[in-house]
Scaffold this motif. Structure first.
Motif, PDB file in Angstrom:
ATOM      1  N   THR A   4      -4.693   7.786  -6.272  1.00  0.00           N
ATOM      2  CA  THR A   4      -4.061   7.199  -6.534  1.00  0.00           C
ATOM      3  C   THR A   4      -4.481   5.789  -5.452  1.00  0.00           C
ATOM      4  N   LYS A   6      -3.399   1.474  -5.880  1.00  0.00           N
ATOM      5  CA  LYS A   6      -3.079   0.346  -7.306  1.00  0.00           C
ATOM      6  C   LYS A   6      -3.153  -0.540  -6.174  1.00  0.00           C
ATOM      7  N   SER A   8      -2.176  -4.765  -7.153  1.00  0.00           N
ATOM      8  CA  SER A   8      -1.011  -5.283  -7.721  1.00  0.00           C
ATOM      9  C   SER A   8      -0.581  -6.389  -7.632  1.00  0.00           C
ATOM     10  N   SER A  28      -1.438  -5.524 -12.313  1.00  0.00           N
ATOM     11  CA  SER A  28      -1.627  -5.030 -11.829  1.00  0.00           C
ATOM     12  C   SER A  28      -2.478  -3.481 -12.254  1.00  0.00           C
ATOM     13  N   GLU A  29      -2.769  -2.690 -11.568  1.00  0.00           N
ATOM     14  CA  GLU A  29      -4.004  -1.529 -12.376  1.00  0.00           C
ATOM     15  C   GLU A  29      -3.950  -0.890 -11.054  1.00  0.00           C
ATOM     16  N   GLU A  30      -3.925   0.490 -11.658  1.00  0.00           N
ATOM     17  CA  GLU A  30      -3.741   1.694 -10.794  1.00  0.00           C
ATOM     18  C   GLU A  30      -5.617   2.326 -11.713  1.00  0.00           C
TER      19      GLU A  30
END
Length: 173
Positions: A4, A6, A8, A28-30
């Motif tokens: 993963t 991420k 931010s 934020s996005e993953e």
């Protein structure tokens, strides 16, 4: 594979993605690395335009300056900076903002030029004053023009961004 990632963003920034898969506007996005080992999109942080959502747009005599995690108003000389009833920064005294340009503002990206007594064929008129057969002295206060910052133009009511349309690469590069 399966890892993963991420991203931010710092306060005042939002995540933007190349494919626009709902990533716009989030702090934020993953993403999970797929079997293909190709990330599904490129993500980056972009400054939020804090001027875009203003109700008063700094008033008729101010231009908004976007800052990181906020904004400020650049007021014309002689028009003091104040807070409106809803907390926004506005240029000019409360009474003057109702008188100048008939209470009209040009949005966050322009100054309203009050043309009281100096009307030409090229100036903006609110729709209720378009009928030239009933122009009276009371209508003269409705004449205004918007002077916009670079990258924006007067659409007859406010300063809006120039939009060149979607870029298309005919060669697919």
């Amino acid at each position: 594979v399966g890892t993963t990632y991420k991203l931010s963003c710092a306060p005042g920034y939002e995540v933007i993605g190349t494919r626009g898969n709902g990533t716009r506007g989030k702090p934020s996005e993953e993403m999970v690395c797929p079997e293909s080992l190709q990330w599904p999109e490129d993500l980056w942080c972009q400054d939020v335009d804090d001027c875009a959502g203003l109700k008063h747009g700094c008033g008729a005599m101010g231009v908004c300056m976007d800052l990181v995690n906020g904004y400020d108003c650049n007021c014309e000389r002689g028009y003091p900076r104040r807070r409106s009833h809803d907390g926004e920064i506005v240029c000019g005294e409360a009474l003057s903002t109702k008188i100048l340009c008939g209470g009209h503002t040009c949005g966050a990206y322009g100054i309203c030029i009050d043309l009281h007594g100096n009307i030409s064929e090229f100036e903006s008129w609110p729709t209720d004053a378009q009928n030239r057969t009933h122009k009276t002295i009371k209508d003269w206060h409705l004449a205004y023009r918007c002077e916009c910052v670079d990258g924006f133009y007067d659409n007859g009511e406010e300063c809006v961004p120039h939009n060149c349309g979607t870029r298309v690469d005919g060669l697919g590069l």
